[in-house]
Motif scaffolding. Structure first.
Motif, PDB file in Angstrom:
ATOM      1  N   ARG A   8       0.835  -1.203   0.000  1.00 33.31           N
ATOM      2  CA  ARG A   8       0.000   0.000   0.000  1.00 33.31           C
ATOM      3  C   ARG A   8       0.871   1.255   0.000  1.00 33.31           C
ATOM      4  O   ARG A   8       0.563   2.220  -0.694  1.00 33.31           O
ATOM      5  CB  ARG A   8      -0.937   0.023   1.218  1.00 33.31           C
ATOM      6  N   ARG A   9       1.944   1.259   0.780  1.00 29.00           N
ATOM      7  CA  ARG A   9       2.826   2.428   0.819  1.00 29.00           C
ATOM      8  C   ARG A   9       3.422   2.702  -0.548  1.00 29.00           C
ATOM      9  O   ARG A   9       3.535   3.853  -0.961  1.00 29.00           O
ATOM     10  CB  ARG A   9       3.920   2.231   1.865  1.00 29.00           C
ATOM     11  N   LEU A  10       3.821   1.646  -1.250  1.00 28.87           N
ATOM     12  CA  LEU A  10       4.360   1.806  -2.600  1.00 28.87           C
ATOM     13  C   LEU A  10       3.294   2.362  -3.535  1.00 28.87           C
ATOM     14  O   LEU A  10       3.574   3.210  -4.382  1.00 28.87           O
ATOM     15  CB  LEU A  10       4.894   0.471  -3.127  1.00 28.87           C
ATOM     16  N   GLN A  11       2.064   1.891  -3.378  1.00 33.62           N
ATOM     17  CA  GLN A  11       0.951   2.400  -4.194  1.00 33.62           C
ATOM     18  C   GLN A  11       0.681   3.864  -3.866  1.00 33.62           C
ATOM     19  O   GLN A  11       0.500   4.682  -4.773  1.00 33.62           O
ATOM     20  CB  GLN A  11      -0.305   1.559  -3.944  1.00 33.62           C
ATOM     21  N   VAL A  65       5.177   9.328   0.038  1.00 32.44           N
ATOM     22  CA  VAL A  65       3.773   9.172   0.448  1.00 32.44           C
ATOM     23  C   VAL A  65       3.267  10.479   1.039  1.00 32.44           C
ATOM     24  O   VAL A  65       2.172  10.953   0.702  1.00 32.44           O
ATOM     25  CB  VAL A  65       3.621   8.020   1.479  1.00 32.44           C
ATOM     26  N   ASN A  66       4.063  11.092   1.896  1.00 42.76           N
ATOM     27  CA  ASN A  66       3.678  12.341   2.554  1.00 42.76           C
ATOM     28  C   ASN A  66       3.541  13.491   1.559  1.00 42.76           C
ATOM     29  O   ASN A  66       2.648  14.335   1.692  1.00 42.76           O
ATOM     30  CB  ASN A  66       4.688  12.686   3.649  1.00 42.76           C
ATOM     31  N   LYS A  67       4.402  13.518   0.558  1.00 41.87           N
ATOM     32  CA  LYS A  67       4.332  14.569  -0.458  1.00 41.87           C
ATOM     33  C   LYS A  67       3.005  14.488  -1.217  1.00 41.87           C
ATOM     34  O   LYS A  67       2.347  15.503  -1.459  1.00 41.87           O
ATOM     35  CB  LYS A  67       5.511  14.436  -1.421  1.00 41.87           C
ATOM     36  N   ARG A  68       2.603  13.277  -1.594  1.00 38.22           N
ATOM     37  CA  ARG A  68       1.325  13.109  -2.290  1.00 38.22           C
ATOM     38  C   ARG A  68       0.146  13.428  -1.360  1.00 38.22           C
ATOM     39  O   ARG A  68      -0.834  14.020  -1.783  1.00 38.22           O
ATOM     40  CB  ARG A  68       1.183  11.691  -2.844  1.00 38.22           C
ATOM     41  N   PHE A  69       0.268  13.058  -0.089  1.00 39.34           N
ATOM     42  CA  PHE A  69      -0.780  13.389   0.881  1.00 39.34           C
ATOM     43  C   PHE A  69      -0.960  14.901   0.975  1.00 39.34           C
ATOM     44  O   PHE A  69      -2.080  15.405   0.917  1.00 39.34           O
ATOM     45  CB  PHE A  69      -0.430  12.821   2.260  1.00 39.34           C
ATOM     46  N   LYS A  70       0.149  15.620   1.101  1.00 41.86           N
ATOM     47  CA  LYS A  70       0.069  17.080   1.225  1.00 41.86           C
ATOM     48  C   LYS A  70      -0.512  17.728  -0.034  1.00 41.86           C
ATOM     49  O   LYS A  70      -1.304  18.667   0.062  1.00 41.86           O
ATOM     50  CB  LYS A  70       1.443  17.665   1.531  1.00 41.86           C
ATOM     51  N   ALA A  71      -0.120  17.214  -1.197  1.00 40.96           N
ATOM     52  CA  ALA A  71      -0.642  17.765  -2.452  1.00 40.96           C
ATOM     53  C   ALA A  71      -2.148  17.525  -2.555  1.00 40.96           C
ATOM     54  O   ALA A  71      -2.903  18.398  -2.993  1.00 40.96           O
ATOM     55  CB  ALA A  71       0.078  17.140  -3.648  1.00 40.96           C
ATOM     56  N   PHE A  72      -2.605  16.355  -2.127  1.00 40.91           N
ATOM     57  CA  PHE A  72      -4.036  16.051  -2.147  1.00 40.91           C
ATOM     58  C   PHE A  72      -4.762  16.883  -1.099  1.00 40.91           C
ATOM     59  O   PHE A  72      -5.809  17.475  -1.364  1.00 40.91           O
ATOM     60  CB  PHE A  72      -4.260  14.556  -1.886  1.00 40.91           C
ATOM     61  N   ASP A  73      -4.195  16.935   0.092  1.00 39.80           N
ATOM     62  CA  ASP A  73      -4.822  17.625   1.221  1.00 39.80           C
ATOM     63  C   ASP A  73      -4.987  19.115   0.973  1.00 39.80           C
ATOM     64  O   ASP A  73      -5.920  19.733   1.485  1.00 39.80           O
ATOM     65  CB  ASP A  73      -3.978  17.381   2.479  1.00 39.80           C
ATOM     66  N   LYS A  74      -4.117  19.687   0.164  1.00 37.93           N
ATOM     67  CA  LYS A  74      -4.188  21.124  -0.139  1.00 37.93           C
ATOM     68  C   LYS A  74      -5.490  21.455  -0.879  1.00 37.93           C
ATOM     69  O   LYS A  74      -6.139  22.463  -0.591  1.00 37.93           O
ATOM     70  CB  LYS A  74      -2.972  21.523  -0.978  1.00 37.93           C
ATOM     71  N   ASP A  75      -5.887  20.619  -1.825  1.00 39.43           N
ATOM     72  CA  ASP A  75      -7.054  20.897  -2.661  1.00 39.43           C
ATOM     73  C   ASP A  75      -8.328  20.192  -2.209  1.00 39.43           C
ATOM     74  O   ASP A  75      -9.416  20.526  -2.673  1.00 39.43           O
ATOM     75  CB  ASP A  75      -6.772  20.492  -4.112  1.00 39.43           C
TER      76      ASP A  75
END
Length: 191
Positions: A8-11, A65-75
Motif C-alpha cells: 500500500r505504501r508503494l501504491q 507518500v507524505n508529499k502526495r498526501f500534502k498535495a491532495f490535502d491542499k485541494d
C-alpha cells in the motif's frame, strides 16, 4: 498495520515497483553503505550502518507518500466546498463533482482523481465501483468518509450537501491542527 502495508505504501507513493524490488533496493543501499564502513571502521559503526541504510530507503518512501498526501490535502477541502455549492444548485452527484473539480489547478491530484472516476464511469464501471475506487492510491484519513457519503447518498438518499459540508469543516480543522502541531514541534526543536 495491514491497511498500511509495504504494498500500500508503494501504491500511495506511486512507485511502480513490487515489495520484493523495494527490499532489493534496501539491500543494495545497505551493502553500499556497509562495505566502506566494514573496511574502515570498528564493528559498532558496522552495526549502525546495517540499521541506518534500510531506514534511509524507508524514509524516502515515507517522504514520497507524505508529499502526495500534502498535495491532495491542499485541494481536498476546496473540492468539497465547491462540490457542496454545486449540489445546492441542484446538480446531480457525479456531474456536480466533475464541475467542482474543474475549478482546481490542472495538475491537482484531487482533480486527477475526479477525472479518473469519471473516466471509469465512461468505460462502463458501475457508479459504486467507480466511487469506491476514488482516491485508492492516496493515503488520506478523511477520504473513506467522502466515499461512504457518496455511496450512502446513492443508496438511501439524504442530504449529501450537508454531510459534505460537515466533512469539509472537519478536514479544515484537521489541517489547521496538523499545521499547529508541526509549528509547535518546530518551535520546540529550535529552542
Amino acid at each position: 498495520d495491514n491497511a498500511y502495508s509495504l504494498e500500500r505504501r508503494l501504491q500511495y507513493a506511486q512507485w511502480k515497483i513490487t515489495p520484493l524490488q523495494f527490499r532489493a533496493i534496501q539491500l543494495a543501499a545497505t551493502l553500499m553503505i556497509f562495505t566502506p564502513l566494514f573496511l574502515n571502521f570498528h564493528w559498532t559503526i558496522w552495526v549502525m550502518g546495517l540499521f541506518i541504510a534500510p531506514n534511509l530507503v524507508n524514509g524516502v518512501l515515507d517522504r514520497a507518500v507524505n508529499k502526495r498526501f500534502k498535495a491532495f490535502d491542499k485541494d481536498y477541502p476546496v473540492l468539497l466546498m465547491q462540490y457542496v455549492s454545486m449540489l445546492k444548485t441542484g446538480m446531480a452527484t457525479i456531474p456536480g463533482l466533475e464541475t467542482a473539480s474543474q475549478g482546481l489547478e490542472p495538475d491537482s491530484i484531487v482533480r486527477a482523481e475526479v477525472e479518473l472516476l469519471v473516466e471509469r464511469l465512461r468505460i462502463g464501471l458501475t457508479e459504486e465501483h467507480a466511487i469506491n475506487s476514488f482516491g485508492e492510491d492516496i493515503f488520506h484519513p478523511e477520504l473513506e468518509l467522502f466515499v461512504q457519503s457518496l455511496l450512502l447518498s446513492k443508496r438511501v438518499g439524504g442530504n449529501l450537501s450537508q454531510t459534505l459540508e460537515r466533512l469539509a469543516r472537519q478536514v479544515r480543522k484537521r489541517q489547521q491542527f496538523r499545521e499547529e502541531a508541526i509549528a509547535a514541534v518546530g518551535m520546540e526543536r529550535s529552542s
